[in-house]
Design a protein around this motif. Sequence first.
Motif, mmCIF file in Angstrom:
data_model
loop_
_atom_site.group_PDB
_atom_site.id
_atom_site.type_symbol
_atom_site.label_atom_id
_atom_site.label_comp_id
_atom_site.label_asym_id
_atom_site.label_seq_id
_atom_site.Cartn_x
_atom_site.Cartn_y
_atom_site.Cartn_z
ATOM 1 N N SER A 1 53.159 -0.788 42.160
ATOM 2 C CA SER A 1 54.564 -0.678 42.550
ATOM 3 C C SER A 1 54.792 0.535 43.451
ATOM 4 N N VAL A 2 54.129 1.647 43.122
ATOM 5 C CA VAL A 2 54.230 2.860 43.943
ATOM 6 C C VAL A 2 53.626 2.613 45.329
ATOM 7 N N VAL A 3 52.424 2.038 45.352
ATOM 8 C CA VAL A 3 51.728 1.796 46.614
ATOM 9 C C VAL A 3 52.507 0.792 47.472
ATOM 10 N N ALA A 4 53.018 -0.267 46.869
ATOM 11 C CA ALA A 4 53.777 -1.269 47.618
ATOM 12 C C ALA A 4 55.001 -0.641 48.287
ATOM 13 N N LYS A 5 55.685 0.204 47.547
ATOM 14 C CA LYS A 5 56.866 0.875 48.110
ATOM 15 C C LYS A 5 56.460 1.719 49.321
ATOM 16 N N GLU A 6 55.367 2.478 49.184
ATOM 17 C CA GLU A 6 54.898 3.324 50.291
ATOM 18 C C GLU A 6 54.492 2.500 51.506
ATOM 19 N N LEU A 7 53.904 1.319 51.277
ATOM 20 C CA LEU A 7 53.423 0.478 52.373
ATOM 21 C C LEU A 7 54.474 -0.488 52.900
ATOM 22 N N GLY A 8 55.675 -0.489 52.295
ATOM 23 C CA GLY A 8 56.736 -1.388 52.740
ATOM 24 C C GLY A 8 56.479 -2.841 52.372
ATOM 25 N N ILE A 9 55.783 -3.059 51.255
ATOM 26 C CA ILE A 9 55.479 -4.408 50.783
ATOM 27 C C ILE A 9 56.474 -4.769 49.692
ATOM 28 N N GLU A 10 57.061 -5.953 49.820
ATOM 29 C CA GLU A 10 57.975 -6.428 48.787
ATOM 30 C C GLU A 10 57.159 -7.117 47.695
ATOM 31 N N ILE A 11 57.357 -6.689 46.451
ATOM 32 C CA ILE A 11 56.584 -7.195 45.317
ATOM 33 C C ILE A 11 57.522 -7.935 44.352
ATOM 34 N N ASN B 1 55.380 -10.383 49.765
ATOM 35 C CA ASN B 1 55.853 -10.988 51.004
ATOM 36 C C ASN B 1 54.747 -11.045 52.058
ATOM 37 N N LEU B 2 53.506 -10.815 51.654
ATOM 38 C CA LEU B 2 52.369 -10.861 52.577
ATOM 39 C C LEU B 2 51.815 -12.274 52.652
ATOM 40 N N MET B 3 50.925 -12.503 53.609
ATOM 41 C CA MET B 3 50.432 -13.843 53.891
ATOM 42 C C MET B 3 49.028 -14.082 53.348
ATOM 43 N N GLY B 4 48.901 -14.331 52.081
ATOM 44 C CA GLY B 4 47.623 -14.742 51.505
ATOM 45 C C GLY B 4 46.712 -13.600 51.095
ATOM 46 N N ASP B 5 45.604 -13.989 50.438
ATOM 47 C CA ASP B 5 44.656 -13.030 49.873
ATOM 48 C C ASP B 5 43.877 -12.262 50.933
ATOM 49 N N HIS B 6 43.776 -12.819 52.133
ATOM 50 C CA HIS B 6 42.955 -12.185 53.166
ATOM 51 C C HIS B 6 43.790 -11.433 54.201
ATOM 52 N N ASP B 7 45.084 -11.354 53.978
ATOM 53 C CA ASP B 7 45.953 -10.559 54.839
ATOM 54 C C ASP B 7 45.450 -9.111 54.797
ATOM 55 N N LYS C 1 46.800 -6.367 55.226
ATOM 56 C CA LYS C 1 47.705 -5.462 54.510
ATOM 57 C C LYS C 1 47.552 -5.647 52.992
ATOM 58 N N PHE C 2 47.318 -6.892 52.545
ATOM 59 C CA PHE C 2 47.095 -7.131 51.117
ATOM 60 C C PHE C 2 45.757 -6.537 50.678
ATOM 61 N N LEU C 3 44.722 -6.689 51.495
ATOM 62 C CA LEU C 3 43.419 -6.116 51.176
ATOM 63 C C LEU C 3 43.519 -4.593 51.050
ATOM 64 N N HIS C 4 44.245 -3.978 51.959
ATOM 65 C CA HIS C 4 44.449 -2.522 51.905
ATOM 66 C C HIS C 4 45.242 -2.143 50.651
ATOM 67 N N PHE C 5 46.281 -2.914 50.358
ATOM 68 C CA PHE C 5 47.110 -2.673 49.174
ATOM 69 C C PHE C 5 46.256 -2.696 47.905
ATOM 70 N N ALA C 6 45.454 -3.750 47.722
ATOM 71 C CA ALA C 6 44.627 -3.883 46.511
ATOM 72 C C ALA C 6 43.620 -2.740 46.403
ATOM 73 N N ALA C 7 42.964 -2.419 47.511
ATOM 74 C CA ALA C 7 41.978 -1.335 47.495
ATOM 75 C C ALA C 7 42.643 0.007 47.197
ATOM 76 N N LYS D 1 50.162 -14.004 45.578
ATOM 77 C CA LYS D 1 50.991 -15.200 45.409
ATOM 78 C C LYS D 1 52.228 -15.069 46.289
ATOM 79 N N PRO D 2 52.762 -16.185 46.748
ATOM 80 C CA PRO D 2 53.992 -16.119 47.555
ATOM 81 C C PRO D 2 55.141 -15.555 46.723
ATOM 82 N N LEU D 3 55.954 -14.770 47.370
ATOM 83 C CA LEU D 3 57.126 -14.179 46.714
ATOM 84 C C LEU D 3 58.153 -15.278 46.513
#
Length: 182
Positions: free
Chosen positions: A87-97, A135-141, A143-149, A175-177
């Motif tokens: 939740s902290v990382v998503a907020k910093e990266l501008g990702i809606e969770i 709100n990202l586009m799939g597992d291989h996006d 931005k999602f890969l960076h978020f998870a790492a 997963k899709p939001l």
Amino acid sequence: MLRIRPQSLAKGLNASIRPFSSSTGRQLIPVHISGQGNGTVQTITVPGKPFKFSTDAYTMMDGKESHPSPIAYSLASLSSCNQVTGSVVAKELGIEIGEWLITVEGKLPTEVFLGGEQGNPNWDSVALKVQVQSNLMGDHDPKFLHFAAEVERRCPMTALFKRSGVRYTSEWINKPLREASR
């Protein structure tokens, strides 16, 4: 689906290990708990807070399983710490969770813990599976890969498990939001 294997983060993990140092210039979160009990049951409180929870042992350890075991709580800490860190990382990266679904499976050998043999009583393996709506586009996006790492790099419980030498694996699924989550 992103699977992070221990060896894929080993270089980055070792690079981030900091030497022992004083707390000068660093902000520290003070954490205090108090435990009191009899037999295998203990009630944990957080001084100054209304939080209270209890632990018990499995019946194979002469417990009554009247509460989750400390062993289960250790995996629960891993699960919830990833969600908080995420939740902290998503907020910093501008990702809606949206919603999270996290499962953790651990295998704990009993030879040392219960049998008294010499060795390490640590977990044999721990596998984390995270499904998170974004709100990202799939597992291989990228931005999602960076978020998870980044979540795995920054989560204190993930570091605790990984650095303890346990065989640790994780799987991150984007997963899709859903509209209801927004």
